[in-house]
Motif scaffolding. Structure first.
Motif, PDB file in Angstrom:
ATOM      1  N   GLY A  30      62.543 -38.399 -30.558  1.00  0.00           N
ATOM      2  CA  GLY A  30      63.052 -39.771 -30.761  1.00  0.00           C
ATOM      3  C   GLY A  30      64.119 -40.061 -31.852  1.00  0.00           C
ATOM      4  O   GLY A  30      64.625 -39.204 -32.220  1.00  0.00           O
ATOM      5  N   ARG A  31      64.541 -41.173 -31.896  1.00  0.00           N
ATOM      6  CA  ARG A  31      65.654 -41.534 -32.813  1.00  0.00           C
ATOM      7  C   ARG A  31      65.623 -41.098 -34.142  1.00  0.00           C
ATOM      8  O   ARG A  31      66.875 -40.872 -34.945  1.00  0.00           O
ATOM      9  CB  ARG A  31      66.104 -43.036 -32.796  1.00  0.00           C
ATOM     10  N   TYR A  32      64.407 -40.766 -34.722  1.00  0.00           N
ATOM     11  CA  TYR A  32      64.639 -40.344 -36.230  1.00  0.00           C
ATOM     12  C   TYR A  32      64.970 -38.759 -36.256  1.00  0.00           C
ATOM     13  O   TYR A  32      65.304 -38.482 -37.315  1.00  0.00           O
ATOM     14  CB  TYR A  32      63.249 -40.404 -36.845  1.00  0.00           C
ATOM     15  N   ALA A  72      52.994 -30.600 -26.981  1.00  0.00           N
ATOM     16  CA  ALA A  72      54.191 -31.235 -26.680  1.00  0.00           C
ATOM     17  C   ALA A  72      53.784 -32.639 -25.697  1.00  0.00           C
ATOM     18  O   ALA A  72      52.732 -32.405 -25.012  1.00  0.00           O
ATOM     19  CB  ALA A  72      55.179 -30.076 -25.613  1.00  0.00           C
ATOM     20  N   ILE A  73      54.633 -33.615 -25.719  1.00  0.00           N
ATOM     21  CA  ILE A  73      54.358 -34.775 -24.988  1.00  0.00           C
ATOM     22  C   ILE A  73      55.903 -34.874 -24.067  1.00  0.00           C
ATOM     23  O   ILE A  73      57.011 -34.989 -24.694  1.00  0.00           O
ATOM     24  CB  ILE A  73      54.147 -35.943 -25.568  1.00  0.00           C
ATOM     25  N   LEU A  74      55.538 -34.901 -22.714  1.00  0.00           N
ATOM     26  CA  LEU A  74      56.599 -35.302 -21.857  1.00  0.00           C
ATOM     27  C   LEU A  74      57.404 -36.294 -22.400  1.00  0.00           C
ATOM     28  O   LEU A  74      56.745 -37.289 -22.944  1.00  0.00           O
ATOM     29  CB  LEU A  74      55.889 -35.775 -20.436  1.00  0.00           C
ATOM     30  N   ILE A  78      56.830 -45.267 -20.529  1.00  0.00           N
ATOM     31  CA  ILE A  78      55.732 -45.977 -19.488  1.00  0.00           C
ATOM     32  C   ILE A  78      56.383 -46.961 -18.518  1.00  0.00           C
ATOM     33  O   ILE A  78      55.821 -46.944 -17.451  1.00  0.00           O
ATOM     34  CB  ILE A  78      54.581 -46.538 -20.392  1.00  0.00           C
ATOM     35  N   LEU A  79      57.526 -47.273 -18.972  1.00  0.00           N
ATOM     36  CA  LEU A  79      58.209 -48.341 -17.834  1.00  0.00           C
ATOM     37  C   LEU A  79      58.907 -47.559 -16.528  1.00  0.00           C
ATOM     38  O   LEU A  79      59.535 -48.085 -15.801  1.00  0.00           O
ATOM     39  CB  LEU A  79      59.215 -49.368 -18.720  1.00  0.00           C
ATOM     40  N   THR A  80      58.742 -46.304 -16.438  1.00  0.00           N
ATOM     41  CA  THR A  80      59.526 -45.906 -15.379  1.00  0.00           C
ATOM     42  C   THR A  80      58.679 -46.062 -14.012  1.00  0.00           C
ATOM     43  O   THR A  80      59.130 -46.140 -12.922  1.00  0.00           O
ATOM     44  CB  THR A  80      59.413 -44.292 -15.390  1.00  0.00           C
ATOM     45  N   ASP A 208      47.581 -48.170 -23.813  1.00  0.00           N
ATOM     46  CA  ASP A 208      47.212 -49.583 -23.708  1.00  0.00           C
ATOM     47  C   ASP A 208      47.741 -50.277 -24.792  1.00  0.00           C
ATOM     48  O   ASP A 208      46.840 -50.740 -25.629  1.00  0.00           O
ATOM     49  CB  ASP A 208      45.727 -49.538 -23.477  1.00  0.00           C
ATOM     50  N   SER A 209      49.159 -50.189 -25.028  1.00  0.00           N
ATOM     51  CA  SER A 209      49.891 -50.593 -26.209  1.00  0.00           C
ATOM     52  C   SER A 209      49.607 -52.254 -26.658  1.00  0.00           C
ATOM     53  O   SER A 209      49.479 -52.746 -27.789  1.00  0.00           O
ATOM     54  CB  SER A 209      51.180 -50.608 -26.175  1.00  0.00           C
ATOM     55  N   TRP A 210      49.220 -53.015 -25.449  1.00  0.00           N
ATOM     56  CA  TRP A 210      48.849 -54.485 -25.687  1.00  0.00           C
ATOM     57  C   TRP A 210      47.625 -55.073 -25.245  1.00  0.00           C
ATOM     58  O   TRP A 210      47.480 -56.217 -25.269  1.00  0.00           O
ATOM     59  CB  TRP A 210      50.098 -55.316 -25.125  1.00  0.00           C
TER      60      TRP A 210
HETATM   61  O1  CP3 Z   1      55.869 -39.872 -27.505  1.00  0.00           O
HETATM   62  C1  CP3 Z   1      56.684 -39.267 -27.140  1.00  0.00           C
HETATM   63  O2  CP3 Z   1      57.562 -38.898 -27.921  1.00  0.00           O
HETATM   64  C2  CP3 Z   1      57.143 -39.565 -25.622  1.00  0.00           C
HETATM   65  C3  CP3 Z   1      57.881 -40.355 -25.156  1.00  0.00           C
HETATM   66  C4  CP3 Z   1      57.685 -41.780 -25.255  1.00  0.00           C
HETATM   67  C5  CP3 Z   1      58.741 -42.859 -25.216  1.00  0.00           C
HETATM   68  N1  CP3 Z   1      57.899 -43.991 -24.955  1.00  0.00           N
HETATM   69  C6  CP3 Z   1      60.119 -42.755 -25.446  1.00  0.00           C
HETATM   70  C7  CP3 Z   1      60.862 -43.831 -25.838  1.00  0.00           C
HETATM   71  C8  CP3 Z   1      56.500 -42.502 -25.001  1.00  0.00           C
HETATM   72  C9  CP3 Z   1      55.254 -41.752 -24.907  1.00  0.00           C
HETATM   73  C10 CP3 Z   1      56.766 -43.804 -24.754  1.00  0.00           C
HETATM   74  C11 CP3 Z   1      55.657 -44.786 -24.429  1.00  0.00           C
HETATM   75  C12 CP3 Z   1      55.943 -46.162 -24.499  1.00  0.00           C
HETATM   76  N2  CP3 Z   1      57.082 -46.959 -24.025  1.00  0.00           N
HETATM   77  C13 CP3 Z   1      55.137 -47.267 -24.768  1.00  0.00           C
HETATM   78  C14 CP3 Z   1      53.583 -46.935 -25.100  1.00  0.00           C
HETATM   79  C15 CP3 Z   1      53.643 -46.377 -26.667  1.00  0.00           C
HETATM   80  C16 CP3 Z   1      53.961 -47.703 -27.699  1.00  0.00           C
HETATM   81  O3  CP3 Z   1      54.813 -47.206 -28.524  1.00  0.00           O
HETATM   82  O4  CP3 Z   1      53.102 -48.471 -27.785  1.00  0.00           O
HETATM   83  C17 CP3 Z   1      55.685 -48.570 -24.591  1.00  0.00           C
HETATM   84  C18 CP3 Z   1      55.206 -49.919 -25.229  1.00  0.00           C
HETATM   85  C19 CP3 Z   1      57.157 -48.401 -24.396  1.00  0.00           C
HETATM   86  C20 CP3 Z   1      58.097 -49.283 -23.945  1.00  0.00           C
HETATM   87  C21 CP3 Z   1      59.248 -49.035 -24.581  1.00  0.00           C
HETATM   88  N3  CP3 Z   1      59.999 -48.175 -24.431  1.00  0.00           N
HETATM   89  C22 CP3 Z   1      59.794 -49.886 -25.693  1.00  0.00           C
HETATM   90  C23 CP3 Z   1      59.172 -51.176 -26.063  1.00  0.00           C
HETATM   91  C24 CP3 Z   1      60.903 -49.385 -26.032  1.00  0.00           C
HETATM   92  C25 CP3 Z   1      61.976 -49.946 -27.116  1.00  0.00           C
HETATM   93  C26 CP3 Z   1      61.584 -49.767 -28.555  1.00  0.00           C
HETATM   94  C27 CP3 Z   1      62.227 -48.750 -29.362  1.00  0.00           C
HETATM   95  O5  CP3 Z   1      61.735 -48.084 -30.037  1.00  0.00           O
HETATM   96  O6  CP3 Z   1      63.405 -48.853 -29.077  1.00  0.00           O
HETATM   97  C28 CP3 Z   1      61.147 -48.138 -25.463  1.00  0.00           C
HETATM   98  C29 CP3 Z   1      62.403 -47.149 -25.599  1.00  0.00           C
HETATM   99  C30 CP3 Z   1      61.972 -45.854 -26.045  1.00  0.00           C
HETATM  100  N4  CP3 Z   1      61.017 -44.853 -25.235  1.00  0.00           N
HETATM  101  C31 CP3 Z   1      62.566 -44.949 -26.989  1.00  0.00           C
HETATM  102  C32 CP3 Z   1      62.154 -43.712 -27.020  1.00  0.00           C
HETATM  103  C33 CP3 Z   1      62.615 -42.292 -27.670  1.00  0.00           C
HETATM  104  C34 CP3 Z   1      63.544 -45.321 -27.720  1.00  0.00           C
HETATM  105  C35 CP3 Z   1      64.920 -45.420 -26.825  1.00  0.00           C
HETATM  106  C36 CP3 Z   1      66.235 -44.909 -27.413  1.00  0.00           C
HETATM  107  O7  CP3 Z   1      66.518 -43.820 -27.565  1.00  0.00           O
HETATM  108  O8  CP3 Z   1      66.922 -46.113 -27.666  1.00  0.00           O
END
Ligand code: CP3
Length: 356
Positions: A30-32, A72-74, A78-80, A208-210
């Motif tokens: 991710g973005r970090y 590793a995590i895919l 979740i919103l796909t 089940d984030s919420w």
């Molecule tokens: O864990 C991993 O590294 C695998 C990838 C993964 C992502 N999202 C990538 C992502 C996983 C497992 C998720 C799950 C996800 N997505 C959840 C459940 C986990 C949690 O955090 O509670 C939820 C609620 C989402 C929905 C979602 N996707 C939100 C609310 C956001 C925006 C929040 C944010 O951090 O910007 C995303 C975007 C998202 N999903 C990013 C990543 C790396 C950031 C996107 C970017 O690069 O701008």
């Protein structure tokens, strides 16, 4: 097919003996990570990245190149799944996820159908297969999905929400419609996770984030019941190996006995629950995953190591613990603090498990 060379993560989930406590981090790609930002820039945006199996594979592997992670995590989101149901997912810059067509009207809800994962989510299955090839025999790959309730929050609200007013109003006013959404989504998630397992995912996690936003009674009726249905419908073995399943309800610490009852192999915990107490409550029924406060990673590397040890000690000795954060890693986390965390988990637990 045999297990990967480093199978510590799978062993801990199945409560088999381990030499040390395995660790991976929610949102570990991710973005970090500057290399993630670079790949995302090349992709144009986050959704393009998810939909391109080669690039999804590339970012999945990035944290493993930096850190000695045990799984590793895919890389996906979740919103796909609601996107594949036709709701039109997009990410507005700086605003998080949004749907062009949120679910509001009765006829849209009656028309909702579970997508065929091998057609409408083909790109995810291709990414899973590609990542398995790239990982070779090194560490296991985790597949995942959102829970029906958590997906429904986004599908009905049309995006993120502070109070879940629209979706909860539907839950209280029209439970029949809410159940219809959850039922279709539970079928979609079961098929989706089984397709990931068939494509090569070696463990699966339900986010089940919420769930923690629900009342005690509503959690059981509108979230847990559907996760139970999914767990019952999952393929639990593939290529001769058990495929463990992890259920994570953020804010669900008070419900872990009920969660253990749905037949999952492990429960994910956020940082508000004491791991040792959770362990006493669930006994040897399930493994536990968690639960360091992700914000503690902003403290100095020395303090990060202290906190990691505290979390390990709160679980105590013996197998059945997968170290993780209590929620996703923040995008502002200094990458070298993660090195301190992973090293502390491995070295401290090796010592602890050797004497324990
Ligand atoms: O864990 C991993 O590294 C695998 C990838 C993964 C992502 N999202 C990538 C992502 C996983 C497992 C998720 C799950 C996800 N997505 C959840 C459940 C986990 C949690 O955090 O509670 C939820 C609620 C989402 C929905 C979602 N996707 C939100 C609310 C956001 C925006 C929040 C944010 O951090 O910007 C995303 C975007 C998202 N999903 C990013 C990543 C790396 C950031 C996107 C970017 O690069 O701008």
């Amino acid at each position: 097919m045999s297990r990967p060379k480093n199978d510590t993560f799978l062993r801990a989930l199945l409560r088999e003996p381990v030499d040390y406590t395995p660790v991976w981090l929610m949102r570990q790609a991710g973005r970090y990570l500057p290399e993630y930002c670079e790949t995302r820039r090349r992709a144009g945006n986050f959704l393009n990245l998810c939909k391109n199996p080669q690039m999804a594979c590339e970012v999945t592997l990035q944290p493993l190149a930096r850190y000695e992670l045990d799984a590793a995590i895919l890389f996906s989101d979740i919103l796909t799944v609601p996107d594949a149901m036709g709701l039109g997912l997009y990410f507005a810059e700086g605003e998080g996820p949004k749907f062009e067509r949120p679910l509001r009207s009765e006829w849209e809800i009656r028309d909702l159908q579970a997508p065929d994962p091998n057609v409408h989510l083909r790109y995810v299955m291709d990414a899973v297969a590609e990542i398995r090839r790239a990982l070779g025999n090194s560490v296991p790959l985790i597949g995942f999905s959102g829970s029906p309730w958590t997906l429904a929050c986004y599908m009905v609200e049309g995006g993120s929400s502070d109070d879940y007013r629209t979706v909860k109003t539907m839950l209280y006013d029209r439970p029949d419609l809410m159940h219809r959404i959850l039922q279709v989504t539970a079928t979609a998630v079961t098929n989706y996770l089984n397709a990931q397992i068939e494509s090569g995912a070696q463990a699966v996690m339900i986010f089940d984030s919420w769930g923690g936003a629900l009342s005690h009674a509503a959690y059981r009726e509108f979230s847990l019941a559907y996760m139970r249905q999914i767990v019952a419908g999952l393929k639990r073995e593939h290529d001769g190996e058990r495929v463990p399943c992890i259920v994570f309800t953020k804010g669900g610490g008070q419900w872990i006995e009920a969660i253990a009852d749905i037949g999952c192999d492990a429960i994910g915990l956020d940082w508000t629950t004491d791991l040792g107490e959770a362990r006493r409550r669930v006994g040897d029924r399930v493994a536990l995953q968690g639960n360091m406060d992700p914000v503690s990673l902003f403290a100095s590397p020395e303090k990060v190591a202290v906190e990691a040890k505290r979390v390990l000690d709160s679980y105590g000795s013996g197998t059945g613990h997968v170290f993780n954060l209590g929620h996703g890693i923040s995008q502002f986390t200094p990458p070298d603090h993660v090195t301190a965390l992973v090293d502390a988990v491995h070295s401290h637990s090796r010592r602890g498990l050797a004497v324990g």
